[in-house]
Write a protein that holds these residues in place. Structure first.
Motif, PDB file in Angstrom:
ATOM      1  N   GLU A   1       0.829  -1.221   0.000  1.00  0.00           N
ATOM      2  CA  GLU A   1       0.000   0.000   0.000  1.00  0.00           C
ATOM      3  C   GLU A   1       0.859   1.265   0.000  1.00  0.00           C
ATOM      4  OE1 GLU A   1      -2.773  -0.435   3.226  1.00  0.00           O
ATOM      5  OE2 GLU A   1      -3.623  -2.263   2.375  1.00  0.00           O
ATOM      6  N   ILE A   2       1.839   1.291  -0.891  1.00  0.00           N
ATOM      7  CA  ILE A   2       2.705   2.463  -1.046  1.00  0.00           C
ATOM      8  C   ILE A   2       2.097   3.350  -2.118  1.00  0.00           C
ATOM      9  CG2 ILE A   2       5.010   3.258  -1.707  1.00  0.00           C
ATOM     10  CD1 ILE A   2       6.042   0.516  -0.692  1.00  0.00           C
ATOM     11  N   LYS A   3       1.817   4.586  -1.739  1.00  0.00           N
ATOM     12  CA  LYS A   3       1.157   5.527  -2.640  1.00  0.00           C
ATOM     13  C   LYS A   3       2.037   6.756  -2.850  1.00  0.00           C
ATOM     14  CE  LYS A   3      -3.413   3.923  -1.276  1.00  0.00           C
ATOM     15  NZ  LYS A   3      -2.898   2.632  -0.939  1.00  0.00           N
ATOM     16  N   PRO A   4       1.797   7.504  -3.930  1.00  0.00           N
ATOM     17  CA  PRO A   4       2.570   8.739  -4.143  1.00  0.00           C
ATOM     18  C   PRO A   4       2.469   9.649  -2.920  1.00  0.00           C
ATOM     19  CG  PRO A   4       1.297   8.222  -6.093  1.00  0.00           C
ATOM     20  CD  PRO A   4       0.848   7.265  -5.020  1.00  0.00           C
ATOM     21  N   GLY A   5       3.585  10.194  -2.508  1.00  0.00           N
ATOM     22  CA  GLY A   5       3.617  11.080  -1.345  1.00  0.00           C
ATOM     23  C   GLY A   5       3.957  10.372  -0.046  1.00  0.00           C
ATOM     24  N   ASP A   6       3.880   9.028  -0.014  1.00  0.00           N
ATOM     25  CA  ASP A   6       4.265   8.302   1.191  1.00  0.00           C
ATOM     26  C   ASP A   6       5.746   8.526   1.471  1.00  0.00           C
ATOM     27  OD1 ASP A   6       1.747   7.248   1.570  1.00  0.00           O
ATOM     28  OD2 ASP A   6       2.248   5.240   0.842  1.00  0.00           O
ATOM     29  N   ILE A   7       6.085   8.539   2.735  1.00  0.00           N
ATOM     30  CA  ILE A   7       7.480   8.680   3.134  1.00  0.00           C
ATOM     31  C   ILE A   7       7.994   7.301   3.517  1.00  0.00           C
ATOM     32  CG2 ILE A   7       9.062   9.685   4.825  1.00  0.00           C
ATOM     33  CD1 ILE A   7       7.110  12.071   4.976  1.00  0.00           C
ATOM     34  N   LEU A   8       9.111   6.914   2.901  1.00  0.00           N
ATOM     35  CA  LEU A   8       9.735   5.629   3.196  1.00  0.00           C
ATOM     36  C   LEU A   8      11.060   5.869   3.893  1.00  0.00           C
ATOM     37  CD1 LEU A   8       9.191   3.792  -0.220  1.00  0.00           C
ATOM     38  CD2 LEU A   8       7.725   3.742   1.800  1.00  0.00           C
TER      39      LEU A   8
END
Length: 92
Positions: free
Chosen positions: A50-57
């Motif tokens: 569930e990694i979406k644009p704008g997520d911080i990793l």
């Protein structure tokens, strides 16, 4: 008492960091590191985690085991639960 606390922490890690769904281990293929050090996370991996644009990793590393990417909000939730658990130790 110490073993019980350790077991609770292991269960918390399983629930928050490595939740068990149907299939827990994947090989998503290979990616090429670009000139600026960028890689593209494969679509299937983004969907499963569930990694979406704008997520911080967060990029974590261990010289012997390699590199890992962790969603910052997942790690934050995990840390919050550890603090809650340690501030309310069970009587067992």
């Amino acid at each position: 008492m110490k073993n019980m606390k350790h077991k609770q922490e292991e269960n918390l890690i399983d629930e928050m960091v490595a939740p068990r769904k149907e299939k827990t281990r994947h090989l998503f293929g290979s990616v090429k590191v670009g000139e600026r050090g960028q890689v593209v996370i494969p679509k299937e991996a983004r969907e499963i985690f569930e990694i979406k644009p704008g997520d911080i990793l967060l990029v974590l590393g261990d010289v012997e085991r390699g590199i890992a990417l962790v969603k910052a909000d997942t790690l934050q939730d995990f840390a919050r639960k550890i603090l809650e658990t340690s501030s309310h130790p069970s009587d067992e």
